[in-house]
Design a protein around this motif. Structure first.
Motif, mmCIF file in Angstrom:
data_model
loop_
_atom_site.group_PDB
_atom_site.id
_atom_site.type_symbol
_atom_site.label_atom_id
_atom_site.label_comp_id
_atom_site.label_asym_id
_atom_site.label_seq_id
_atom_site.Cartn_x
_atom_site.Cartn_y
_atom_site.Cartn_z
ATOM 1 N N ASN A 118 73.594 -44.095 -73.382
ATOM 2 C CA ASN A 118 73.522 -44.452 -71.962
ATOM 3 C C ASN A 118 74.931 -44.813 -71.467
ATOM 4 O O ASN A 118 75.472 -45.856 -71.816
ATOM 5 N N LEU A 119 75.499 -43.933 -70.655
ATOM 6 C CA LEU A 119 76.859 -44.154 -70.172
ATOM 7 C C LEU A 119 76.955 -45.336 -69.215
ATOM 8 O O LEU A 119 78.038 -45.874 -68.986
ATOM 9 N N ASP A 120 75.812 -45.773 -68.672
ATOM 10 C CA ASP A 120 75.826 -46.934 -67.767
ATOM 11 C C ASP A 120 76.236 -48.205 -68.496
ATOM 12 O O ASP A 120 76.717 -49.156 -67.878
ATOM 13 N N ASN A 121 76.015 -48.240 -69.818
ATOM 14 C CA ASN A 121 76.353 -49.429 -70.598
ATOM 15 C C ASN A 121 77.818 -49.460 -71.038
ATOM 16 O O ASN A 121 78.249 -50.411 -71.693
ATOM 17 N N ILE A 122 78.555 -48.394 -70.702
ATOM 18 C CA ILE A 122 79.961 -48.298 -71.098
ATOM 19 C C ILE A 122 80.850 -48.845 -69.985
ATOM 20 O O ILE A 122 80.711 -48.486 -68.818
ATOM 21 N N ASP A 123 81.784 -49.730 -70.352
ATOM 22 C CA ASP A 123 82.756 -50.256 -69.386
ATOM 23 C C ASP A 123 84.119 -49.588 -69.530
ATOM 24 O O ASP A 123 84.862 -49.458 -68.551
ATOM 25 N N ASN A 124 84.453 -49.210 -70.769
ATOM 26 C CA ASN A 124 85.793 -48.700 -71.076
ATOM 27 C C ASN A 124 85.693 -47.309 -71.712
ATOM 28 O O ASN A 124 84.878 -47.092 -72.608
ATOM 29 N N VAL A 125 86.547 -46.380 -71.259
ATOM 30 C CA VAL A 125 86.592 -45.045 -71.866
ATOM 31 C C VAL A 125 88.032 -44.748 -72.248
ATOM 32 O O VAL A 125 88.933 -44.765 -71.395
ATOM 33 N N TYR A 126 88.244 -44.517 -73.548
ATOM 34 C CA TYR A 126 89.591 -44.261 -74.058
ATOM 35 C C TYR A 126 89.693 -42.805 -74.511
ATOM 36 O O TYR A 126 88.852 -42.319 -75.281
ATOM 37 N N PHE A 127 90.733 -42.095 -74.024
ATOM 38 C CA PHE A 127 90.893 -40.665 -74.288
ATOM 39 C C PHE A 127 92.075 -40.410 -75.218
ATOM 40 O O PHE A 127 93.196 -40.854 -74.949
ATOM 41 N N ILE A 128 91.823 -39.672 -76.287
ATOM 42 C CA ILE A 128 92.894 -39.248 -77.191
ATOM 43 C C ILE A 128 93.160 -37.770 -76.898
ATOM 44 O O ILE A 128 92.377 -36.895 -77.265
ATOM 45 N N GLY A 129 94.287 -37.552 -76.187
ATOM 46 C CA GLY A 129 94.580 -36.216 -75.653
ATOM 47 C C GLY A 129 94.245 -36.163 -74.165
ATOM 48 O O GLY A 129 93.780 -35.149 -73.653
ATOM 49 N N ILE A 130 94.526 -37.252 -73.450
ATOM 50 C CA ILE A 130 94.087 -37.415 -72.065
ATOM 51 C C ILE A 130 94.747 -36.409 -71.114
ATOM 52 O O ILE A 130 94.214 -36.116 -70.046
ATOM 53 N N GLY A 131 95.896 -35.844 -71.527
ATOM 54 C CA GLY A 131 96.603 -34.913 -70.650
ATOM 55 C C GLY A 131 96.055 -33.504 -70.660
ATOM 56 O O GLY A 131 96.473 -32.666 -69.855
ATOM 57 N N GLY A 132 95.107 -33.207 -71.552
ATOM 58 C CA GLY A 132 94.490 -31.884 -71.561
ATOM 59 C C GLY A 132 93.727 -31.639 -70.266
ATOM 60 O O GLY A 132 93.218 -32.576 -69.653
ATOM 61 N N ILE A 133 93.608 -30.386 -69.882
ATOM 62 C CA ILE A 133 93.018 -30.090 -68.577
ATOM 63 C C ILE A 133 91.548 -30.503 -68.518
ATOM 64 O O ILE A 133 91.094 -31.066 -67.516
ATOM 65 N N GLY A 134 90.800 -30.278 -69.580
ATOM 66 C CA GLY A 134 89.399 -30.697 -69.594
ATOM 67 C C GLY A 134 89.243 -32.199 -69.768
ATOM 68 O O GLY A 134 88.372 -32.832 -69.155
ATOM 69 N N MET A 135 90.110 -32.788 -70.583
ATOM 70 C CA MET A 135 90.057 -34.235 -70.817
ATOM 71 C C MET A 135 90.408 -35.000 -69.546
ATOM 72 O O MET A 135 89.776 -36.011 -69.213
ATOM 73 N N SER A 136 91.415 -34.536 -68.834
ATOM 74 C CA SER A 136 91.837 -35.261 -67.633
ATOM 75 C C SER A 136 90.778 -35.209 -66.543
ATOM 76 O O SER A 136 90.643 -36.153 -65.756
ATOM 77 N N ALA A 137 89.998 -34.117 -66.490
ATOM 78 C CA ALA A 137 88.887 -34.061 -65.530
ATOM 79 C C ALA A 137 87.856 -35.137 -65.841
ATOM 80 O O ALA A 137 87.344 -35.812 -64.934
ATOM 81 N N LEU A 138 87.560 -35.324 -67.127
ATOM 82 C CA LEU A 138 86.629 -36.384 -67.522
ATOM 83 C C LEU A 138 87.213 -37.767 -67.224
ATOM 84 O O LEU A 138 86.488 -38.682 -66.808
ATOM 85 N N ALA A 139 88.521 -37.930 -67.443
ATOM 86 C CA ALA A 139 89.160 -39.211 -67.135
ATOM 87 C C ALA A 139 89.031 -39.532 -65.648
ATOM 88 O O ALA A 139 88.722 -40.665 -65.260
ATOM 89 N N ARG A 140 89.241 -38.538 -64.792
ATOM 90 C CA ARG A 140 89.075 -38.736 -63.344
ATOM 91 C C ARG A 140 87.627 -39.108 -63.015
ATOM 92 O O ARG A 140 87.369 -39.967 -62.169
ATOM 93 N N TYR A 141 86.696 -38.443 -63.692
ATOM 94 C CA TYR A 141 85.271 -38.693 -63.443
ATOM 95 C C TYR A 141 84.914 -40.143 -63.755
ATOM 96 O O TYR A 141 84.303 -40.841 -62.935
ATOM 97 N N PHE A 142 85.313 -40.608 -64.930
ATOM 98 C CA PHE A 142 84.962 -41.983 -65.312
ATOM 99 C C PHE A 142 85.702 -43.006 -64.448
ATOM 100 O O PHE A 142 85.166 -44.071 -64.147
ATOM 101 N N HIS A 143 86.924 -42.680 -64.057
ATOM 102 C CA HIS A 143 87.655 -43.573 -63.152
ATOM 103 C C HIS A 143 86.929 -43.690 -61.818
ATOM 104 O O HIS A 143 86.803 -44.791 -61.257
ATOM 105 N N ALA A 144 86.428 -42.538 -61.323
ATOM 106 C CA ALA A 144 85.677 -42.548 -60.061
ATOM 107 C C ALA A 144 84.373 -43.327 -60.198
ATOM 108 O O ALA A 144 83.835 -43.832 -59.208
#
Length: 451
Positions: A2-28
């Protein structure tokens, strides 16, 4: 999970094009987001501009404190990250942490949405971004995860709601088998990623497996000619959906889209190349099957601007044209060549190509040589290794010797601008999926000064 229970998301390889889209999503989604990447790029700069913390030294000591709370932290990594990465090793050795691949997260995010997935060895990013744009313009509550930066949104994330999702179904590492789409398409099944699959038959089998992931009452589109059953689409043929009566007016395609029930006439589309017409058609077909109004779709398609590094114009004058493209497979280079020749018949074309991966260069060397030989002049850069170590005997000089074109040279990146200025070509292309994209702004600036 359940992603609702997650407060923090840490990305290893955050600059990748697919990874950065997910980073934007969780930030939003108001999650705390941070990550590591080995290189600072325009993408990491854009993430930092959002307030996302990014560091570039692989060290556990650089991870912000809140991300050590395993109860509320999700760790996401890309398969492109080396297994010896110290941060990845740390999190994997701590059994309390939830550590998942990017593809697994996409599967979790999309499983409770109406999911439209785009698969294929070529055309995924452009098709996905067209489809995301069409649905947004039709006011669909859609989230689209893109494998490139959309020119319309200056982002690799389109966020207009969460009921519907649009994703690239990536065959690399069999990632697309985490998805269960309602509507899917397969654009192509050319041999690629043989470092993962071993041979082409295994790659084809993975696409067959993906086709079975479509939900029971879902719909699968396949490019006409592929060995799979589904709703067919193609260019000037007898497919269920087809492009007919193609014209070029003022550098813009105008065509009719024949559908099972009707024909949409005089649709305008701005991207050059028959491959992009095919991408536009399948995005249109998927949006029609979803239920979008035809005339609204036609208007939306005409307003589509493209994806950065997909036949992207940087200079477009009567005397000089400079185009940059992500093509990194022989068939993609052929598509770029066809588009250039169609739009600029008779003009001299200089292609600057950076091979991507030693294994891909080895596996398709003869095809690369054939596709590159078509251009009037070829400048070849060293192979971009990405995730790989060198393979003995596989070099750009080895590839250069196979190119049957007397106007060819092996150069390094520092020579690009001077070699362009020595050339008599009026059409300049930079091609490749490596860091050649970082040179574009320098080339554009230099050529703009000259003109």
């Amino acid at each position: 999970m359940n992603l609702d229970n997650i407060d923090n998301v840490y990305f290893i390889g955050i600059g990748g094009i697919g990874m950065s889209a997910l980073a934007r999503y969780f930030h939003a989604k108001n999650k705390r987001v941070a990550g590591y990447d080995k290189t600072q790029t325009e993408i990491t700069d854009s993430l930092e501009a959002l307030g996302i913390k990014v560091h570039f030294n692989d060290s556990v000591s650089n991870i912000p404190n809140p991300f050590f709370n395993y109860d509320t932290t999700l760790v996401v990594y890309t398969p492109a990250i080396p297994k010896a990465n110290m941060e990845l090793v740390y999190f994997k050795n701590e059994p309390s942490f939830t550590v998942l691949k990017r593809s697994q997260i996409l599967g979790i995010i999309t499983e409770n949405t109406f999911c439209l997935a785009v698969a294929g060895t070529h055309g995924k990013t452009t098709t996905t971004s067209i489809l995301g744009h069409l649905l947004k313009e039709c006011d669909v509550p859609v989230t689209a995860f893109l494998g490139g930066i959309s020119e319309n949104y200056n982002s690799n994330l389109i966020l207009n709601g969460t009921d519907v999702s649009v994703v690239e179904a990536d065959e690399f590492d069999r990632s697309f088998l985490t998805l269960s789409p309602d509507i899917a398409c397969i654009t192509s099944m050319d041999a690629d990623h043989l470092d993962i699959y071993g041979d082409a038959s295994e790659l084809i089998k993975s696409f067959e497996d993906f086709s079975k992931r479509v939900k029971e009452n879902g719909k699968l589109f396949v490019k006409n000619g592929l060995p799979l059953k589904g709703i067919t689409y193609g260019i000037e043929d007898n497919s269920d959906y087809s492009v007919q009566n193609i014209k070029i007016e003022n550098g813009v395609y105008v065509f009719d889209a024949k559908m099972p029930e009707t024909t949409l006439k005089n649709i305008q589309f701005n991207l050059p190349g028959r491959h992009n017409l095919s991408n536009a058609l399948i995005a249109l077909a998927m949006a029609v099957e979803y239920g979008c109004p035809h005339q609204q779709l036609a208007k939306a398609l005409a307003s589509y601007k493209g994806v950065k590094r997909r036949f992207s114009y940087h200079i477009k004058t009567e005397d000089l044209v400079y185009i940059d493209d992500y093509a990194h497979h022989p068939e993609e280079i052929n598509a770029v060549y066809q588009a250039v020749r169609e739009m600029y018949p008779g003009k001299k074309v200089l292609a600057i190509f950076q091979p991507h991966l030693f294994s891909r260069t080895r596996d398709f060397a003869d095809d690369f040589a054939k596709s590159l030989s078509q251009f009037d002049e070829v400048l070849l850069l060293d192979i971009y290794p990405a995730r790989e170590l060198p393979i003995e005997g596989i070099t750009s000089k080895w590839l250069l010797d196979k190119i049957e074109n007397p106007n060819k040279q092996l150069i390094d990146k520092t020579e690009i601008i001077s070699k362009i200025k020595e050339s008599q070509a009026s059409i300049i292309l930079t091609i490749g999926a490596g860091d050649i994209g970082e040179e574009v702004k320098h080339i554009k600036k230099s050529l703009s000064v000259e003109n």
